[in-house]
Design an enzyme around this catalytic site. Structure first.
Site, PDB file in Angstrom:
ATOM      1  N   ASP A  42      -0.330   5.012   0.519  1.00 37.11           N
ATOM      2  CA  ASP A  42      -0.484   6.054   1.538  1.00 37.11           C
ATOM      3  C   ASP A  42      -0.067   5.353   3.201  1.00 37.11           C
ATOM      4  O   ASP A  42      -1.285   4.122   2.932  1.00 37.11           O
ATOM      5  CB  ASP A  42      -1.514   6.986   1.879  1.00 37.11           C
ATOM      6  CG  ASP A  42      -1.702   7.774   0.472  1.00 37.11           C
ATOM      7  OD1 ASP A  42      -1.053   8.526  -0.148  1.00 37.11           O
ATOM      8  OD2 ASP A  42      -2.727   7.884  -0.213  1.00 37.11           O
ATOM      9  N   ASP A  48       0.937  -1.318  -0.075  1.00 35.57           N
ATOM     10  CA  ASP A  48       0.084   0.272   0.085  1.00 35.57           C
ATOM     11  C   ASP A  48       0.555   1.630  -0.011  1.00 35.57           C
ATOM     12  O   ASP A  48       1.773   1.417   0.578  1.00 35.57           O
ATOM     13  CB  ASP A  48      -1.088  -0.234   1.483  1.00 35.57           C
ATOM     14  CG  ASP A  48      -1.876   1.472   0.809  1.00 35.57           C
ATOM     15  OD1 ASP A  48      -2.241   1.807   0.095  1.00 35.57           O
ATOM     16  OD2 ASP A  48      -2.146   1.970   2.209  1.00 35.57           O
TER      17      ASP A  48
END
Length: 254
Positions: free
Chosen positions: A10, A8
């Protein structure tokens, strides 16, 4: 040791445009060992070229082809759903570009789909149009279920919050393509020719990243540099395989 990685963006690699501790070293280790990997984001606003440039500004060199967004996953999913590629889109360039590249026509004239993505400029007019098209039979698709997104001033409404408003008005629940839907991860695995049994995911959210990883059969690594605090883990009926203070601690698993 996992042979492939989904990461991922952010809250794992960057926060507010600043690279997090260990992010550069982690990506460097993957490149050094030649391990297939892909950067994931539920954010559908930006194109992969935009995101690559933004990551470069933070000091992370990630080519566009290493990035997989909910917009790309949505466009790929819809392209496999129909030959009638007509959609009314509420979203930004990341979503419209992805749909365009899959051959879709963006139109309010008899679309098969209403596609909702994230934007900073939701308008009452566009939401009203979306509601009326769904009431007329268009299928309701949304890029991701995240109710809020981060900003320097605090949380802001995101796709899930606007989708809830449209659902309330129409009585039609959207189909969310992005995390935690395993579709996004399975598309990502196909893109890097990886098998779920030998792939790990690193994320900061229990309700998207880790749930998606669990449902896809991946090894799951939760980092505490984003949305989830350690005490939040007990609120969920599933658990990550590993919990780390930051991605710097994941390097030893590569």
């Amino acid at each position: 040791m996992s042979k492939a990685w989904l990461i991922d963006m952010d809250g794992v690699l960057v926060h507010e445009g600043i690279a997090l501790d260990g992010a550069k070293e982690f990506l460097g280790k993957l490149e050094e060992k030649g391990l297939p990997h892909l950067i994931l984001t539920n954010n559908s606003i930006f194109t992969t070229r935009d995101l690559s440039a933004r990551l470069a500004t933070s000091g992370l060199e990630v080519p566009p082809e290493r990035i997989w967004t909910s917009a790309l996953a949505t466009a790929r999913f819809l392209a496999n759903q129909t030959d009638n590629k007509r959609a009314y889109v509420v979203g930004e360039a990341g979503l419209t570009t992805a749909l365009y590249e899959e051959g879709f026509i963006m139109t309010a004239d008899s679309p098969e789909f209403v596609v909702l993505g994230e934007t900073r400029t939701y308008s009452f007019e566009s939401i009203t149009k979306a509601i009326r098209l769904i009431q007329s039979g268009a299928r309701f698709i949304a890029t991701n279920p995240d109710a809020t997104g981060p900003s320097a001033e605090g949380d802001i409404p995101a796709t899930g919050a606007v989708a809830a408003m449209i659902e309330t008005a129409t009585g039609k629940r959207p189909f969310f393509v992005g995390k935690p839907n395993p579709i996004m991860l399975r598309n990502g695995l196909n893109k890097i020719n990886a098998h779920s049994e030998h792939t790990a995911i690193v994320g900061d959210r229990m309700d998207t990243d880790i749930q998606a990883g669990v449902e896809t059969g991946l090894t799951t690594h939760l980092v505490l540099t984003g949305s989830t605090k350690k005490e939040d883990i007990s609120l969920y009926p599933y658990r990550p395989d590993f919990v780390h203070n930051s991605i710097a601690n994941v390097i030893e698993h590569v």
